[in-house]
Each structure stands twice: as C-alpha cells, then as structure tokens.
Design a protein around this motif. Sequence first.
Motif, short mmCIF file in Angstrom:
data_model
loop_
_atom_site.label_atom_id
_atom_site.label_comp_id
_atom_site.label_asym_id
_atom_site.label_seq_id
_atom_site.Cartn_x
_atom_site.Cartn_y
_atom_site.Cartn_z
N VAL A 286 -49.73 89.87 54.33
CA VAL A 286 -49.73 88.65 53.53
C VAL A 286 -48.33 88.06 53.52
O VAL A 286 -47.35 88.77 53.27
CB VAL A 286 -50.17 88.95 52.08
N ALA A 287 -48.21 86.77 53.79
CA ALA A 287 -46.93 86.05 53.67
C ALA A 287 -46.81 85.51 52.26
O ALA A 287 -47.74 84.88 51.72
CB ALA A 287 -46.87 84.91 54.69
N VAL A 288 -45.68 85.74 51.63
CA VAL A 288 -45.45 85.34 50.24
C VAL A 288 -44.20 84.46 50.19
O VAL A 288 -43.18 84.76 50.83
CB VAL A 288 -45.26 86.58 49.33
N ARG A 289 -44.26 83.40 49.37
CA ARG A 289 -43.10 82.54 49.15
C ARG A 289 -42.49 82.83 47.78
O ARG A 289 -43.20 83.28 46.87
CB ARG A 289 -43.50 81.06 49.24
N PRO A 290 -41.20 82.58 47.60
CA PRO A 290 -40.56 82.84 46.29
C PRO A 290 -41.30 82.12 45.16
O PRO A 290 -41.60 80.93 45.25
CB PRO A 290 -39.14 82.28 46.48
N GLY A 291 -41.59 82.86 44.08
CA GLY A 291 -42.23 82.29 42.91
C GLY A 291 -43.71 82.01 43.06
O GLY A 291 -44.37 81.60 42.10
N GLU A 292 -44.27 82.25 44.23
CA GLU A 292 -45.68 81.95 44.48
C GLU A 292 -46.58 82.96 43.77
O GLU A 292 -46.22 84.12 43.59
CB GLU A 292 -45.94 81.99 45.98
N GLN A 293 -47.76 82.51 43.36
CA GLN A 293 -48.76 83.39 42.78
C GLN A 293 -50.05 83.30 43.58
O GLN A 293 -50.61 82.21 43.73
CB GLN A 293 -49.01 83.02 41.31
N LEU A 294 -50.48 84.43 44.11
CA LEU A 294 -51.70 84.52 44.91
C LEU A 294 -52.71 85.37 44.18
O LEU A 294 -52.35 86.38 43.56
CB LEU A 294 -51.41 85.15 46.27
#
Length: 485
Positions: A286-294
């Motif tokens: 999974v690719a995650v960005r700063p502050g992102e919520q999945l």
Amino acid sequence: MKRRSVLLLGTLGLAACSAEPPPHEPTYTNRLRIPPLADSRKSADGATEFALELRADGRSSFLPGTVTTTWGINGAYLGPVIRATRGDRVRMIVTNRLPEVSTLHWHGMRLPARMDGGPHQTIATGATWQPEWTIEQAAATTWFHPHPHERTAMHVYRGLAGLFLIDEPGGPDLPDRYGVDDIPLIIQDKRFSADGALVEGGVESGTFGFLGNRILINGTYDPFFEARTSLVRFRLLNASNARVYRVGFTDGRPVRVIAGDLGLLERPVDVDRVKLSPGERAEIVVAVRPGEQLLLDSRGEDSSTANDIEEEDFPLLKVVGAATLAASAALLESLGGAPATPPPAGARVRRFVLSGSEINDRDMDLSRIDEVVPAGAHEIWELDNTTYAHNFHIHEVPFRILDVDGTPPPEYQRGPKDTVFVPKKATVRLSARFGTHTDAVTPYMYHCHILRHEDKGMMGQFVVVAPGTEDRVSRSLPVAHTHHD
C-alpha cells in the motif's frame, strides 16, 4: 443486496441472545497490536529452536471494560510470529498446557509427514513434541494452528494460531522491517457476550459453523495502524472458522497484490479486492501519503452465484499516514516469483467429489489411506463440488489453480497456493506438485478448511511413497493416533 441469510443455521440462537451487544459504528481508536517475533536459540547441533507453549489461561481485553478468557501460544491470545530463512534447520519445542489433547500443524510448510502436526501427531496434556525439518521452500507467509480430530474449530476459535514467515536470501527489495513496514493482519470474526466472554454457540454445530459479528485484526477490535513509511506491506491471513472476506479500500483505489499463499507472484497485480476463504493468505503493498487516512474493509459479493456463505460488509482497519514518512524503495515490476509449470502430457487426474461433509462419499477415517502418490509426481486434482460452498487445503503440496468451471483464475490467484475457495456446485482443477519426503505409514491430509466441515469429517489422507511402490502400500494404518507424552 449482498447480505444473505443462508448460513443462519450455523448461528442459531446467537442473534437472539439478549446478552450479546450489537457492534457499534467503527471508531478506529485502538492501536493495532503487532504480534511479537518468536524468540529462538541455536542448539548445539546447529538447529534453530523455537519454544511454543499452548495455553488456556489467557486474559484478553478486546471490548472496552471487559476481560475475555482466551487460549494462546506463548501468550494470552494468538501466537508469536516465527521468522526463519530458506535453508534453516528448525526445531519446534511444542508443549501442551491445555486441558485436552491438541496438535500444532504447519499450514503451508513443505516437510516430512511425521513433522506435519496433523491429527496423527497429537500432544497429550503436559507433553512436549519436538518436530524438526529443513526449510526447503521459497519465501512465503505460512501459518500454524491446531489440527486435533473433530476439535480444530474450537481450538482455533479460542485463539490458537500464529504466522510463520519464510525469508529467502537474495529476494527482491520489498518492505521487510517487521512491525514497521512489514505488518501482519490476522483476520478473525468473533461474538462476545455483554461481559466480554467469547460466544461459542455455533462453533461446533450448524451447516457452516461459526460466523461472528465483530472482526478482530491481530486480536485488536476497531484498530488503526500508523504508517511511518511511504510503502507498507500487509500480510493478510484469513484465520476465521468459516467467513470469506473480500478485502479492499473504501476509496476504490487498487489493491497491489505481490504474493499469495505460498510465495511471490511474477509481478504485482492490481485488483479491486482480494478474496480470502479460511486459511488463505495474500500479501499486498500500500502506498501512503503524509497525513492520509485509508480505510480497509471487507465487502460481500453482489453475485448470488459466487458464494452461499452469509456475507456482510465489515470495517477492518484504518491506516493513518504520519506527518512525515520515510521514503521506501519503489516496488519492482518484476518480483521474481516462479512461473507456473503446466502438468505434463498424460498427467494423472484424481477426482474428489465434495458433498455436504464428505469427500468421495466417505467421512474421514484416521486408519484409512485414501490416496497413494509417488514422490515427485505432478498431477491434476479435480474438485467437483456438488453442494454449497467449500474450500480445499492440501498439506505439504503446493498447487496452481488451472481453472474454475473452465475459466482461468484471476491473475492474483495464479501463484503457488495451498488452499482454494470452491464455489457451490463448481468444478475446480488444480495442478499439484508433490514433494520427495516419503513415508508409507504416516499420511498427509487434504480437507475443507471451513473448520466445521473439517471437524465433521470432510477430510482424507494420502501418503507419498517411492515411485513404483504404490501397489505395495497398505491402505490401512496400524495405529490411528501417535501420542506424544
């Protein structure tokens, strides 16, 4: 829409229990528990030893303000994660502190039959069993759980299960820092009474057995995980008794699958959702960005023909990106998974007819050998399901799915596997590669991994023998059980 009630026979009386509170809307307020890595030591003879203790004295807190009595391995609930490398000689020192006989089976492991931990390798209360073998397979996410005859469902439900991760030197550059960017997700459904006790009604009854209304991930209810790297590898295991999950993200982004039950795919495969029946595994990145919520969840299928196990939508996990993320190496487009080898011309075909709780019209008999296979054989196993949904697990043997009702499987399911979902009234064909460990009197198992079906007798036995000796093998075992005491 998706929710069907075909399986209510498996949970009769549970929904009507006034002491059982309904689940609440998810708040994702509990930090995801990461099972500890198992301690090991080097023995004088060079083996890597792991000590495992099956315990029934666990006190676990799943729901706020309650304490639940659970079973665990080296702890209150679930087991530690064993991690070893291809080529290692491992020895398991398994001690049974339960109030009843049990076993410990190495699901997905290639090893001699007498080390397999099936229903023949029982461990008496207070006894210790010490299987050992050399790990001879590629990197994979395997697992371990009890396999006592007619009691597997209850032992697993109460908490006896754990992951066994195999690494391979020189493998591709993937997230591999356990607990940081390499994260297990052991998915289980449960029911709890108002005081927090596990509701066990339905575990050993009904058509399919137990179906819960609350999901635990690694023993955590309503969990969140804080990502601190730009890529995270999640190792998914369906350790539920009967429920099937379709795992994906609520925002519709693709799920990047890199591995199935028994190892890496040739290349990453993007899909909407990953379907997992009991015992199946998958690895996703999974690719995650700063502050992102999945939000990771499970969705029931729309098609009424795909599955007749009652399906519901369940929240699974919130993934929260930290404000600052460490950069991960880019995911390679070539993972190095072995390509499939088609069965040779004239390969033997073995047919297994699956009914309600029988295989080929026979219930399990611990003293009967059902199939005799020559070592190194490459065969086609044909599963003809004449009734409702099942799945099928073969001990020790990796296979590839050839087709389901004549249609090739989705690309993400084309890697090496040991467990396959078998839709109702469908025919599934497998390309099975047998190993070289021979033993004419100690069998491996094949069975439905819906645990209620397994316990009811939907299981058979096979032995692997030296080629040319098949006709000399007795179909009756002299001893039904091997006790370790």
